[in-house]
Design an enzyme around this catalytic site. Structure first.
Site, PDB file in Angstrom:
ATOM      1  N   SER A  32       0.831  -1.208   0.000  1.00  0.00           N
ATOM      2  CA  SER A  32       0.000   0.000   0.000  1.00  0.00           C
ATOM      3  C   SER A  32       0.864   1.255   0.000  1.00  0.00           C
ATOM      4  CB  SER A  32      -0.877   0.051   1.257  1.00  0.00           C
ATOM      5  OG  SER A  32      -1.680  -1.074   1.335  1.00  0.00           O
ATOM      6  N   HIS A  63     -10.084  -0.961  -8.730  1.00  0.00           N
ATOM      7  CA  HIS A  63      -8.703  -1.440  -8.655  1.00  0.00           C
ATOM      8  C   HIS A  63      -8.615  -2.851  -9.211  1.00  0.00           C
ATOM      9  CE1 HIS A  63      -6.829   1.814  -6.400  1.00  0.00           C
ATOM     10  NE2 HIS A  63      -7.994   1.940  -5.830  1.00  0.00           N
ATOM     11  N   HIS A  85      -5.668 -10.402  -1.209  1.00  0.00           N
ATOM     12  CA  HIS A  85      -5.711 -10.439   0.259  1.00  0.00           C
ATOM     13  C   HIS A  85      -6.776 -11.417   0.759  1.00  0.00           C
ATOM     14  CE1 HIS A  85      -4.159  -6.327  -0.641  1.00  0.00           C
ATOM     15  NE2 HIS A  85      -3.344  -6.590   0.372  1.00  0.00           N
ATOM     16  N   TYR A  87      -8.639 -10.948   3.303  1.00  0.00           N
ATOM     17  CA  TYR A  87      -9.816 -10.224   3.773  1.00  0.00           C
ATOM     18  C   TYR A  87     -10.778  -9.849   2.646  1.00  0.00           C
ATOM     19  CZ  TYR A  87      -7.058  -6.003   2.557  1.00  0.00           C
ATOM     20  OH  TYR A  87      -6.287  -5.075   1.917  1.00  0.00           O
ATOM     21  N   GLU A  88     -10.333 -10.004   1.389  1.00  0.00           N
ATOM     22  CA  GLU A  88     -11.259  -9.765   0.267  1.00  0.00           C
ATOM     23  C   GLU A  88     -12.246 -10.920   0.107  1.00  0.00           C
ATOM     24  OE1 GLU A  88      -9.371  -7.758  -3.343  1.00  0.00           O
ATOM     25  OE2 GLU A  88      -7.623  -8.522  -2.275  1.00  0.00           O
ATOM     26  N   ALA A 115       3.037  -2.358   3.620  1.00  0.00           N
ATOM     27  CA  ALA A 115       2.876  -1.360   4.670  1.00  0.00           C
ATOM     28  C   ALA A 115       2.520  -2.129   5.935  1.00  0.00           C
ATOM     29  CB  ALA A 115       1.760  -0.394   4.301  1.00  0.00           C
ATOM     30  N   MET A 212      -1.419  -7.308   6.869  1.00  0.00           N
ATOM     31  CA  MET A 212      -2.474  -8.195   6.362  1.00  0.00           C
ATOM     32  C   MET A 212      -2.105  -8.855   5.034  1.00  0.00           C
ATOM     33  SD  MET A 212      -5.631  -5.574   7.134  1.00  0.00           S
ATOM     34  CE  MET A 212      -5.637  -4.531   8.598  1.00  0.00           C
ATOM     35  N   SER A 213      -0.815  -9.015   4.781  1.00  0.00           N
ATOM     36  CA  SER A 213      -0.407  -9.564   3.475  1.00  0.00           C
ATOM     37  C   SER A 213       0.897 -10.360   3.620  1.00  0.00           C
ATOM     38  CB  SER A 213      -0.212  -8.417   2.470  1.00  0.00           C
ATOM     39  OG  SER A 213       0.894  -7.620   2.834  1.00  0.00           O
ATOM     40  N   ASN A 236       2.716   3.285  10.684  1.00  0.00           N
ATOM     41  CA  ASN A 236       2.021   3.775  11.892  1.00  0.00           C
ATOM     42  C   ASN A 236       2.470   2.941  13.078  1.00  0.00           C
ATOM     43  OD1 ASN A 236       0.178   1.772  10.244  1.00  0.00           O
ATOM     44  ND2 ASN A 236      -0.311   1.464  12.409  1.00  0.00           N
ATOM     45  N   HIS A 248      -6.642   4.115   7.003  1.00  0.00           N
ATOM     46  CA  HIS A 248      -5.961   3.731   5.774  1.00  0.00           C
ATOM     47  C   HIS A 248      -5.286   4.931   5.108  1.00  0.00           C
ATOM     48  CE1 HIS A 248      -5.060   1.294   2.325  1.00  0.00           C
ATOM     49  NE2 HIS A 248      -5.736   2.072   1.511  1.00  0.00           N
TER      50      HIS A 248
HETATM   51  N1  HPA Z   1      -2.080  -3.247  11.279  1.00  0.00           N
HETATM   52  C1  HPA Z   1      -2.315  -4.088  10.240  1.00  0.00           C
HETATM   53  N2  HPA Z   1      -1.996  -3.797   8.990  1.00  0.00           N
HETATM   54  C2  HPA Z   1      -1.401  -2.620   8.751  1.00  0.00           C
HETATM   55  C3  HPA Z   1      -1.137  -1.699   9.775  1.00  0.00           C
HETATM   56  C4  HPA Z   1      -1.494  -2.022  11.114  1.00  0.00           C
HETATM   57  O1  HPA Z   1      -1.291  -1.255  12.080  1.00  0.00           O
HETATM   58  N3  HPA Z   1      -0.538  -0.618   9.191  1.00  0.00           N
HETATM   59  C5  HPA Z   1      -0.456  -0.898   7.856  1.00  0.00           C
HETATM   60  N4  HPA Z   1      -0.976  -2.099   7.588  1.00  0.00           N
END
Ligand code: HPA
Length: 273
Positions: A32, A63, A85, A87-88, A115, A212-213, A236, A248
């Site tokens: 991401s 997308h 993913h 989660y999709e 990310a 998540m990947s 983050n 996001h």
């Molecule tokens: N948690 C899960 N997935 C993420 C995060 C997070 O804090 N930041 C970017 N992808």
């Protein structure tokens, strides 16, 4: 869950071959906010993933995803912009499809990026972390289901991230003055971000970053005998580690901020690999 489509790697290869005869040395999966690197590919041939039989359909509106073939730093590469993913709603068994296709087209190496949230409190937003190992807290595998031809039933995961490649990449980062860290990446199913209690638990069991990947792609690549290098861009602090709620947009924004350093690092790694 979306049912796994018929296992049509031959049809997928044939569809790609209608556009290009490229045999990529390396497949690059972009996380991401890091996707802009695909625009720097020379002599690019972009194929919408929806034109490829068996490629899991993106459920993200607008997308559709693309596979971009071309030259990067003198190497033949395939850039995957259509990450799949869990989660999709996809079945675990299709999560490795992009990697399986890349391998069938000739790729022996996987450079995977994402990310991620920083669990180690010293890894703030903007940190680039080489992934040394992972924890599969989604408890599913892209290898589940019937054994596919050429794949092991029980793949060994003792060295999922190639240590020699990681050492070289780290040395290149140093040469370019790009600070990096090392750490273990934990995969959760998402799509919700974690709770503070989950992050405390993840820290206790050895995770430095969460996302998540990546993990299914790395399991798939390792099972196929490919070498993998993984880089997390920490976007983050993970849940509970600061007062701000996660969103996001913040993830994408920090992704954009690290873009320059990230692109320099990836270029250097591809050039010498
Ligand atoms: N948690 C899960 N997935 C993420 C995060 C997070 O804090 N930041 C970017 N992808």
């Amino acid at each position: 869950m979306i049912d796994a489509p018929a296992d049509s790697l031959d049809a997928a290869v044939a569809a790609v071959r209608q556009h290009t005869d490229a045999t990529p040395d390396l497949v690059l999966i972009l996380g991401s906010g890091l996707g802009a690197l695909a625009d720097e590919i020379e002599d690019a041939v972009a194929i919408p993933t929806e034109d490829i039989p068996g490629y899991p359909r993106s459920t993200v509106a607008g997308h559709a995803g693309r596979l971009v073939f071309g030259q990067f730093e003198g190497k033949s590469v395939l850039v995957v912009q259509g990450r799949v993913h869990l989660y999709e709603g996809h079945a675990p068994s299709v999560l490795g499809f992009p990697v399986r296709l890349a391998h069938a087209l000739g790729a022996q190496r996987l450079l995977v990026t994402n990310a991620a949230g920083g669990i180690d409190p010293t890894m703030g937003p903007g940190t680039l972390m080489f992934i040394t190992d992972h924890l599969n807290l989604a408890f599913v595998s892209p290898m589940s289901g019937p054994v596919r031809e050429g794949e092991p039933r029980w793949p060994d995961l003792a060295e999922p991230y190639n240590e020699a490649w990681l050492d070289r990449a780290e040395a290149l980062a140093l040469q370019h003055g790009i600070p990096t860290r090392r750490g273990a990446y934990l995969w959760t199913t998402g799509p919700s971000y974690e709770t503070p209690a989950e992050i405390r638990f993840f820290r206790t069991i050895g995770a430095d970053a969460v996302g998540m990947s990546t993990v299914p792609e790395v399991i798939q690549a390792t099972a196929l005998g490919m070498s993998t290098l993984g880089i997390s861009a920490i976007t983050n602090a993970a849940a509970g580690l600061n007062a701000e709620p996660l969103n996001h947009e913040e993830v994408m924004e920090v992704g954009r901020q690290v873009r320059g350093r990230f692109a320099t690092l990836v270029r250097a790694i591809v050039a010498e690999s």
